[in-house]
Design a protein around this motif. Structure first.
Motif, PDB file in Angstrom:
ATOM      1  N   GLY A 165       0.777  -1.232   0.000  1.00  0.00           N
ATOM      2  CA  GLY A 165       0.000   0.000   0.000  1.00  0.00           C
ATOM      3  C   GLY A 165       0.805   1.277   0.000  1.00  0.00           C
ATOM      4  O   GLY A 165       0.254   2.365   0.123  1.00  0.00           O
ATOM      5  N   ASN A 166       2.097   1.201  -0.151  1.00  0.00           N
ATOM      6  CA  ASN A 166       2.948   2.395  -0.135  1.00  0.00           C
ATOM      7  C   ASN A 166       3.889   2.431  -1.333  1.00  0.00           C
ATOM      8  O   ASN A 166       4.981   2.994  -1.273  1.00  0.00           O
ATOM      9  CB  ASN A 166       3.756   2.453   1.166  1.00  0.00           C
ATOM     10  CG  ASN A 166       4.624   1.207   1.362  1.00  0.00           C
ATOM     11  OD1 ASN A 166       4.562   0.277   0.561  1.00  0.00           O
ATOM     12  ND2 ASN A 166       5.420   1.186   2.423  1.00  0.00           N
ATOM     13  N   GLY A 167       3.442   1.813  -2.422  1.00  0.00           N
ATOM     14  CA  GLY A 167       4.278   1.772  -3.617  1.00  0.00           C
ATOM     15  C   GLY A 167       5.296   0.669  -3.629  1.00  0.00           C
ATOM     16  O   GLY A 167       6.170   0.634  -4.502  1.00  0.00           O
ATOM     17  N   THR A 168       5.209  -0.244  -2.651  1.00  0.00           N
ATOM     18  CA  THR A 168       6.160  -1.347  -2.583  1.00  0.00           C
ATOM     19  C   THR A 168       5.421  -2.686  -2.520  1.00  0.00           C
ATOM     20  O   THR A 168       4.239  -2.757  -2.197  1.00  0.00           O
ATOM     21  CB  THR A 168       7.079  -1.233  -1.354  1.00  0.00           C
ATOM     22  OG1 THR A 168       6.287  -1.339  -0.162  1.00  0.00           O
ATOM     23  CG2 THR A 168       7.833   0.088  -1.361  1.00  0.00           C
ATOM     24  N   LEU A 169       6.167  -3.735  -2.839  1.00  0.00           N
ATOM     25  CA  LEU A 169       5.682  -5.109  -2.744  1.00  0.00           C
ATOM     26  C   LEU A 169       6.485  -5.846  -1.692  1.00  0.00           C
ATOM     27  O   LEU A 169       7.668  -5.578  -1.492  1.00  0.00           O
ATOM     28  CB  LEU A 169       5.833  -5.833  -4.088  1.00  0.00           C
ATOM     29  CG  LEU A 169       4.998  -5.345  -5.266  1.00  0.00           C
ATOM     30  CD1 LEU A 169       5.479  -6.016  -6.541  1.00  0.00           C
ATOM     31  CD2 LEU A 169       3.520  -5.641  -5.032  1.00  0.00           C
ATOM     32  N   GLN A 212      11.535  -6.794   0.078  1.00  0.00           N
ATOM     33  CA  GLN A 212      10.712  -5.632  -0.249  1.00  0.00           C
ATOM     34  C   GLN A 212      11.260  -4.998  -1.516  1.00  0.00           C
ATOM     35  O   GLN A 212      12.474  -4.821  -1.653  1.00  0.00           O
ATOM     36  CB  GLN A 212      10.716  -4.626   0.897  1.00  0.00           C
ATOM     37  CG  GLN A 212       9.724  -3.478   0.723  1.00  0.00           C
ATOM     38  CD  GLN A 212       9.769  -2.518   1.904  1.00  0.00           C
ATOM     39  OE1 GLN A 212      10.820  -2.009   2.272  1.00  0.00           O
ATOM     40  NE2 GLN A 212       8.627  -2.293   2.515  1.00  0.00           N
ATOM     41  N   MET A 213      10.354  -4.668  -2.455  1.00  0.00           N
ATOM     42  CA  MET A 213      10.779  -4.091  -3.723  1.00  0.00           C
ATOM     43  C   MET A 213       9.707  -3.119  -4.216  1.00  0.00           C
ATOM     44  O   MET A 213       8.561  -3.176  -3.791  1.00  0.00           O
ATOM     45  CB  MET A 213      11.013  -5.194  -4.767  1.00  0.00           C
ATOM     46  CG  MET A 213       9.749  -5.940  -5.173  1.00  0.00           C
ATOM     47  SD  MET A 213      10.076  -7.337  -6.295  1.00  0.00           S
ATOM     48  CE  MET A 213      10.835  -6.497  -7.685  1.00  0.00           C
ATOM     49  N   PRO A 214      10.057  -2.212  -5.135  1.00  0.00           N
ATOM     50  CA  PRO A 214       9.082  -1.255  -5.645  1.00  0.00           C
ATOM     51  C   PRO A 214       8.094  -1.898  -6.610  1.00  0.00           C
ATOM     52  O   PRO A 214       8.384  -2.915  -7.232  1.00  0.00           O
ATOM     53  CB  PRO A 214       9.947  -0.222  -6.361  1.00  0.00           C
ATOM     54  CG  PRO A 214      11.175  -0.950  -6.741  1.00  0.00           C
ATOM     55  CD  PRO A 214      11.422  -1.948  -5.644  1.00  0.00           C
ATOM     56  N   LEU A 215       6.914  -1.264  -6.701  1.00  0.00           N
ATOM     57  CA  LEU A 215       5.899  -1.731  -7.645  1.00  0.00           C
ATOM     58  C   LEU A 215       6.293  -1.445  -9.098  1.00  0.00           C
ATOM     59  O   LEU A 215       5.805  -2.098 -10.007  1.00  0.00           O
ATOM     60  CB  LEU A 215       4.562  -1.033  -7.346  1.00  0.00           C
ATOM     61  CG  LEU A 215       3.661  -1.642  -6.282  1.00  0.00           C
ATOM     62  CD1 LEU A 215       2.586  -0.658  -5.875  1.00  0.00           C
ATOM     63  CD2 LEU A 215       3.040  -2.934  -6.780  1.00  0.00           C
ATOM     64  N   SER A 216       7.149  -0.477  -9.295  1.00  0.00           N
ATOM     65  CA  SER A 216       7.537  -0.054 -10.641  1.00  0.00           C
ATOM     66  C   SER A 216       8.419  -1.105 -11.307  1.00  0.00           C
ATOM     67  O   SER A 216       8.907  -2.040 -10.670  1.00  0.00           O
ATOM     68  CB  SER A 216       8.282   1.280 -10.581  1.00  0.00           C
ATOM     69  OG  SER A 216       9.417   1.163  -9.738  1.00  0.00           O
ATOM     70  N   GLY A 217       8.620  -0.916 -12.598  1.00  0.00           N
ATOM     71  CA  GLY A 217       9.464  -1.825 -13.348  1.00  0.00           C
ATOM     72  C   GLY A 217      10.937  -1.621 -13.015  1.00  0.00           C
ATOM     73  O   GLY A 217      11.313  -0.689 -12.293  1.00  0.00           O
TER      74      GLY A 217
END
Length: 222
Positions: A165-169, A212-217
């Protein structure tokens, strides 16, 4: 005691269906607790029904002719498995084992077939679910065929993650590097090198057996 229909409504297959129909389904279901390490389904086993994951993480894997395990993917909460064997009335095509203590809902095979084949509303949901599986499979095959090693691993990791929920997975638990390599067609050494490099660059953070990693590519390759 019958399963509370609200537990079923968490799953896309059942969301929004008539209460009377959901009550019939719930009356046929069994709730199971499965500790980490337990094998819920064995490859080649007679179909035991459809399982819905209330909580926990399970891994899907098969056996090679040489006796090695090949990881196919992970199943998280709100996922399901066993539906293909119910539909085509065959044995289970892969092993399913618990990675993180799980609570499951099992709909026995005979009952599942009755609802899947004889209830039009459920049949439509099943077809939508299968269409989504085919689309996802095609997308993954395209990625494996066209992308380089870093992109393949990055995409595989993102497919396992759950949004925080904060731009991360968050990937929890994290499969072994050998398992990740099997999924992406890479060696364990390549996976290790990529993960260590991304961690040094601040793209990933490992903690408590997870990632933990970002949602972006993948930066520079979007």
């Amino acid at each position: 005691m019958a399963l509370d229909v609200r537990a079923l409504e968490r799953f896309a297959l059942w969301t929004g269906l008539p209460p009377a129909l959901l009550a019939q389904v719930a009356a046929c279901c069994v709730v199971l607790s499965a500790p980490a390490g337990q094998r819920v389904i064995a490859q080649g086993e007679t179909c035991r029904g459809v399982f819905f994951v209330v909580s926990g993480v399970l891994r899907v894997f098969g056996d090679t002719e040489g006796g090695e395990e090949v990881l196919y993917g992970l199943i998280h909460a709100r996922g399901m498995f066993g539906e293909l064997s119910v539909i085509d009335d065959t044995t289970h095509g892969a092993h399913i084992a618990v990675m993180e203590d799980a609570v499951l809902i099992r709909l026995p095979a005979e009952a599942a077939q009755q609802f899947f084949f004889c209830e039009p509303l459920v049949a439509r949901r099943v077809m939508q679910h299968l269409s989504a599986m085919v689309r996802d499979s095609n997308r993954q095959r395209g990625a494996l065929a066209l992308q380089d090693a870093p992109s393949r691993l990055w995409q595989a990791l993102q497919g396992m993650g759950r949004s925080e929920g904060n731009g991360t997975l968050r990937i929890q638990p994290l499969p072994t590097q050998a398992m990740l390599g099997q999924m992406c067609g890479l060696t364990r050494e390549t996976v290790s090198r990529l993960l260590n490099g991304w961690e040094r660059d601040g793209l990933l953070m490992r903690s408590n057996g997870g990632l933990q990693m970002p949602l972006s590519g993948l930066p520079g390759r979007e």
